[in-house]
Design a protein around this motif. Structure first.
Motif: not given
Length: 79
Positions: A50-72
């Protein structure tokens, strides 16, 4: 009617959830009163992810992308 490969690829792109800009992700989480660890548990990843996603250093992929987008989206509604 046949669907071209390009049309199929475009449909995948449309189905891909959009994430808010990296500068907004942390603000959304904090406005909802949640920690990175709480979001990580909900999404099924580590707090470091989550820290990496928030910083923009990494982007979630696969089902994690969907789950994170829904969480946001959910956190934005709660705030």
């Amino acid at each position: 009617m046949t669907t071209s490969v390009a049309d199929t690829i475009r449909s995948f792109r449309l189905a891909c959830p959009e994430l808010p800009d990296r500068s907004e992700r942390r603000a959304i989480r904090e406005a909802a009163g949640l920690t990175q660890a709480q979001v990580a548990t909900a999404v099924g990843v580590s707090p470091q992810a989550v820290a990496l996603w928030e910083s923009g250093r990494r982007t979630p992929r696969g089902h994690y992308l969907s789950r994170y987008a829904e969480a946001l989206r959910t956190m934005r509604e709660l705030a």
